[in-house]
Design a protein around this motif. Structure first.
Motif, PDB file in Angstrom:
ATOM      1  N   ASP A  92       0.826  -1.199   0.000  1.00 29.35           N
ATOM      2  CA  ASP A  92       0.000   0.000   0.000  1.00 29.35           C
ATOM      3  C   ASP A  92       0.866   1.256   0.000  1.00 29.35           C
ATOM      4  O   ASP A  92       0.534   2.259  -0.631  1.00 29.35           O
ATOM      5  CB  ASP A  92      -0.935   0.025   1.211  1.00 29.35           C
ATOM      6  N   TRP A  93       1.984   1.218   0.712  1.00 29.17           N
ATOM      7  CA  TRP A  93       2.856   2.388   0.823  1.00 29.17           C
ATOM      8  C   TRP A  93       3.431   2.779  -0.536  1.00 29.17           C
ATOM      9  O   TRP A  93       3.498   3.966  -0.861  1.00 29.17           O
ATOM     10  CB  TRP A  93       3.990   2.115   1.819  1.00 29.17           C
ATOM     11  N   VAL A  94       3.826   1.812  -1.338  1.00 24.88           N
ATOM     12  CA  VAL A  94       4.439   2.138  -2.636  1.00 24.88           C
ATOM     13  C   VAL A  94       3.448   2.828  -3.573  1.00 24.88           C
ATOM     14  O   VAL A  94       3.853   3.533  -4.492  1.00 24.88           O
ATOM     15  CB  VAL A  94       5.049   0.894  -3.331  1.00 24.88           C
ATOM     16  N   LYS A  95       2.149   2.665  -3.346  1.00 22.96           N
ATOM     17  CA  LYS A  95       1.125   3.281  -4.193  1.00 22.96           C
ATOM     18  C   LYS A  95       0.785   4.711  -3.783  1.00 22.96           C
ATOM     19  O   LYS A  95       0.077   5.405  -4.506  1.00 22.96           O
ATOM     20  CB  LYS A  95      -0.151   2.440  -4.156  1.00 22.96           C
ATOM     21  N   LEU A  96       1.274   5.158  -2.620  1.00 22.78           N
ATOM     22  CA  LEU A  96       0.952   6.500  -2.143  1.00 22.78           C
ATOM     23  C   LEU A  96       1.564   7.578  -3.033  1.00 22.78           C
ATOM     24  O   LEU A  96       2.734   7.489  -3.403  1.00 22.78           O
ATOM     25  CB  LEU A  96       1.458   6.706  -0.718  1.00 22.78           C
ATOM     26  N   ALA A  97       0.782   8.598  -3.325  1.00 25.83           N
ATOM     27  CA  ALA A  97       1.285   9.716  -4.123  1.00 25.83           C
ATOM     28  C   ALA A  97       2.163  10.630  -3.267  1.00 25.83           C
ATOM     29  O   ALA A  97       3.235  11.057  -3.687  1.00 25.83           O
ATOM     30  CB  ALA A  97       0.119  10.501  -4.716  1.00 25.83           C
TER      31      ALA A  97
END
Length: 166
Positions: A92-97
């Motif tokens: 989920d963290w890698v998808k954060l803008a």
């Protein structure tokens, strides 16, 4: 098992019905800490959990150990002995803008993911299925004992099957 080990392997071996021998060269206080760590866990999961407080920020992906620790656990004080508030998964963290905001602003709440530390693998699997969760935390006296992912349950179940057919 034919070699000496440390607590993270001892937890995994115990979950599969095995026994291990801890390092005799370690200081007695280190041996006692390893035994306490192993006995506190019912199912294996994070070998060295990463804890952060709600005001912390995750600056890079290095905080996640994708093989062993795909989660960061968020507690009130950032310590394991503090109340669990939620978690952040590396996927989920890698998808954060915007990764510069405080972790509290984007963590997943621990609501409906906590169960007693004494729960066995069957109860944990049933709990996750009932709640529709991919992760569950076992807690004793507001202190996180373990966090178990759906992949961990599947892996352990496969290990039990492989153990029986050998």
């Amino acid at each position: 098992m034919d070699t000496v080990t440390e607590s993270h392997m001892a937890v995994s071996m115990a979950a599969l019905g095995g026994i291990v021998i801890l390092h005799s060269n370690a200081a007695s206080s280190d041996q006692a800490a390893m035994v306490r760590s192993v006995k506190a866990r019912r199912v294996p999961l994070l070998s060295a959990p990463v804890f952060m407080s709600r005001g912390d920020r995750i600056h890079n992906n290095d905080v996640f150990d994708h093989g062993a620790n795909p989660y960061v656990l968020i507690t009130e004080s950032g310590a394991p002995s503090s109340k669990l508030l939620g978690y952040m998964a590396s996927r989920d963290w890698v998808k954060l803008a915007n990764k510069e905001v405080k972790i509290y602003d984007y963590m997943v709440s621990c609501k409906d993911m906590v169960l007693p530390w004494s729960s066995d693998l069957g109860k944990i699997e049933e709990f996750m299925a009932d709640k529709g969760r991919d992760v569950a935390a076992t807690v004793r006296d507001d202190e996180v004992v373990d966090v178990v992912g759906k992949e961990d349950v599947e892996s352990i179940n496969e290990g039990f099957f492989n153990l029986w057919i050998l």
